[in-house]
Write a protein that holds these residues in place. Structure first.
Motif, PDB file in Angstrom:
ATOM      1  N   TYR A  57       0.837  -1.202   0.000  1.00 30.91           N
ATOM      2  CA  TYR A  57       0.000   0.000   0.000  1.00 30.91           C
ATOM      3  C   TYR A  57       0.870   1.250   0.000  1.00 30.91           C
ATOM      4  O   TYR A  57       1.978   1.245   0.500  1.00 30.91           O
ATOM      5  CB  TYR A  57      -0.886   0.045   1.259  1.00 30.91           C
ATOM      6  N   THR A  58       0.331   2.329  -0.539  1.00 28.20           N
ATOM      7  CA  THR A  58       0.981   3.629  -0.410  1.00 28.20           C
ATOM      8  C   THR A  58       0.276   4.471   0.641  1.00 28.20           C
ATOM      9  O   THR A  58       0.791   5.490   1.078  1.00 28.20           O
ATOM     10  CB  THR A  58       0.998   4.394  -1.746  1.00 28.20           C
ATOM     11  N   SER A  59      -0.914   4.020   1.039  1.00 29.29           N
ATOM     12  CA  SER A  59      -1.691   4.748   2.040  1.00 29.29           C
ATOM     13  C   SER A  59      -2.649   3.785   2.723  1.00 29.29           C
ATOM     14  O   SER A  59      -3.268   2.947   2.065  1.00 29.29           O
ATOM     15  CB  SER A  59      -2.471   5.866   1.351  1.00 29.29           C
ATOM     16  N   ASP A  61      -5.564   4.165   6.026  1.00 30.63           N
ATOM     17  CA  ASP A  61      -6.198   5.017   7.035  1.00 30.63           C
ATOM     18  C   ASP A  61      -7.316   4.200   7.677  1.00 30.63           C
ATOM     19  O   ASP A  61      -8.268   3.817   7.004  1.00 30.63           O
ATOM     20  CB  ASP A  61      -6.754   6.276   6.374  1.00 30.63           C
ATOM     21  N   GLU A  74      -2.968   5.939  10.686  1.00 30.82           N
ATOM     22  CA  GLU A  74      -2.793   6.373   9.300  1.00 30.82           C
ATOM     23  C   GLU A  74      -1.320   6.435   8.938  1.00 30.82           C
ATOM     24  O   GLU A  74      -0.501   6.931   9.699  1.00 30.82           O
ATOM     25  CB  GLU A  74      -3.414   7.745   9.086  1.00 30.82           C
ATOM     26  N   GLU A  76       0.614   7.503   5.253  1.00 29.59           N
ATOM     27  CA  GLU A  76       0.374   7.941   3.876  1.00 29.59           C
ATOM     28  C   GLU A  76       1.676   8.415   3.259  1.00 29.59           C
ATOM     29  O   GLU A  76       2.392   9.224   3.845  1.00 29.59           O
ATOM     30  CB  GLU A  76      -0.647   9.072   3.852  1.00 29.59           C
ATOM     31  N   GLN A  77       1.970   7.901   2.075  1.00 27.56           N
ATOM     32  CA  GLN A  77       3.148   8.328   1.337  1.00 27.56           C
ATOM     33  C   GLN A  77       2.720   9.129   0.126  1.00 27.56           C
ATOM     34  O   GLN A  77       1.858   8.704  -0.639  1.00 27.56           O
ATOM     35  CB  GLN A  77       3.986   7.131   0.878  1.00 27.56           C
ATOM     36  N   ASP A  78       3.322  10.287  -0.018  1.00 27.62           N
ATOM     37  CA  ASP A  78       3.084  11.136  -1.185  1.00 27.62           C
ATOM     38  C   ASP A  78       4.456  11.519  -1.718  1.00 27.62           C
ATOM     39  O   ASP A  78       5.143  12.351  -1.117  1.00 27.62           O
ATOM     40  CB  ASP A  78       2.267  12.367  -0.802  1.00 27.62           C
ATOM     41  N   VAL A  82       6.388  10.951   3.894  1.00 30.41           N
ATOM     42  CA  VAL A  82       5.533   9.991   4.582  1.00 30.41           C
ATOM     43  C   VAL A  82       4.980  10.669   5.827  1.00 30.41           C
ATOM     44  O   VAL A  82       5.728  11.236   6.628  1.00 30.41           O
ATOM     45  CB  VAL A  82       6.312   8.720   4.991  1.00 30.41           C
ATOM     46  N   SER A  84       2.355  10.134   9.196  1.00 26.61           N
ATOM     47  CA  SER A  84       1.705   9.084   9.970  1.00 26.61           C
ATOM     48  C   SER A  84       1.162   9.635  11.280  1.00 26.61           C
ATOM     49  O   SER A  84       1.677  10.601  11.833  1.00 26.61           O
ATOM     50  CB  SER A  84       2.671   7.930  10.227  1.00 26.61           C
ATOM     51  N   THR A 144      -4.931   2.718  -0.308  1.00 25.01           N
ATOM     52  CA  THR A 144      -4.477   2.936  -1.679  1.00 25.01           C
ATOM     53  C   THR A 144      -3.386   1.906  -1.934  1.00 25.01           C
ATOM     54  O   THR A 144      -2.342   1.921  -1.272  1.00 25.01           O
ATOM     55  CB  THR A 144      -3.919   4.357  -1.893  1.00 25.01           C
ATOM     56  N   GLU A 150      -7.727   2.656  -5.258  1.00 27.04           N
ATOM     57  CA  GLU A 150      -8.188   3.109  -3.950  1.00 27.04           C
ATOM     58  C   GLU A 150      -9.401   2.294  -3.560  1.00 27.04           C
ATOM     59  O   GLU A 150     -10.315   2.103  -4.369  1.00 27.04           O
ATOM     60  CB  GLU A 150      -8.535   4.595  -3.990  1.00 27.04           C
TER      61      GLU A 150
END
Length: 160
Positions: A57-59, A61, A74, A76-78, A82, A84, A144, A150
């Protein structure tokens, strides 16, 4: 008298100049510490980004609402960032940033979610993985996957 006034003025100027040097030298000695802290933060972020490659996963939640408590986890990587957050009142966890990432990562790494799972299956697996009670009112899991898909899973146990 003029000599005394002149002496006092020169002394005041010398003391002021020395005072400025001390302040400037203190500021300069703080600069390397800020650079070290900045480098450590970048190293930590790079480490988290690299560890995210191990996940499917890249995210993720996960929010679970109970009568009197709420669980939130949570990661989340954008791109190269990262974020969290991890709040687990059942296991005494309340963290943000790298500490939250470190607390959640081993759990999420072992979490086996599939895109074809039902909402109930995905939530049940997540509840078990995080070792939290299953007598919740509502659970929402948003994921995601690495391929960009998603998926949102939601289970309501009682009418809210």
């Amino acid at each position: 008298m003029k000599k005394l006034v002149l002496f006092l003025l020169v002394s005041a100027m010398v003391l002021t100049a020395c005072g400025d040097e001390d302040e400037n030298s203190k500021e300069n000695t703080n600069q390397p510490n800020e650079d070290v802290e900045s480098q450590e933060a970048m190293s930590t972020m790079n480490d988290m980004v690299k560890r995210m490659e191990e996940l499917d996963y890249t995210s993720i939640d996960f929010d679970v609402i109970y009568d009197d408590k709420e669980f939130e986890g949570e990661i989340e990587q954008d791109d190269n960032l990262v974020e969290s957050e991890f709040y687990d009142p059942f296991n005494s966890v309340n963290e943000r940033g790298p500490a939250a990432f470190d607390a959640m990562f081993p759990i999420v790494k072992d979490l086996k979610l599939g895109q074809d799972m039902t909402d109930e299956e995905a939530v049940a697996i997540s509840i078990e993985a995080f070792s939290i009670p299953d007598n919740f009112l509502k659970a929402e899991l948003q994921v995601t996957f690495k391929d960009g898909t998603e998926k949102a899973y939601e289970v309501k146990m009682n009418e809210m």
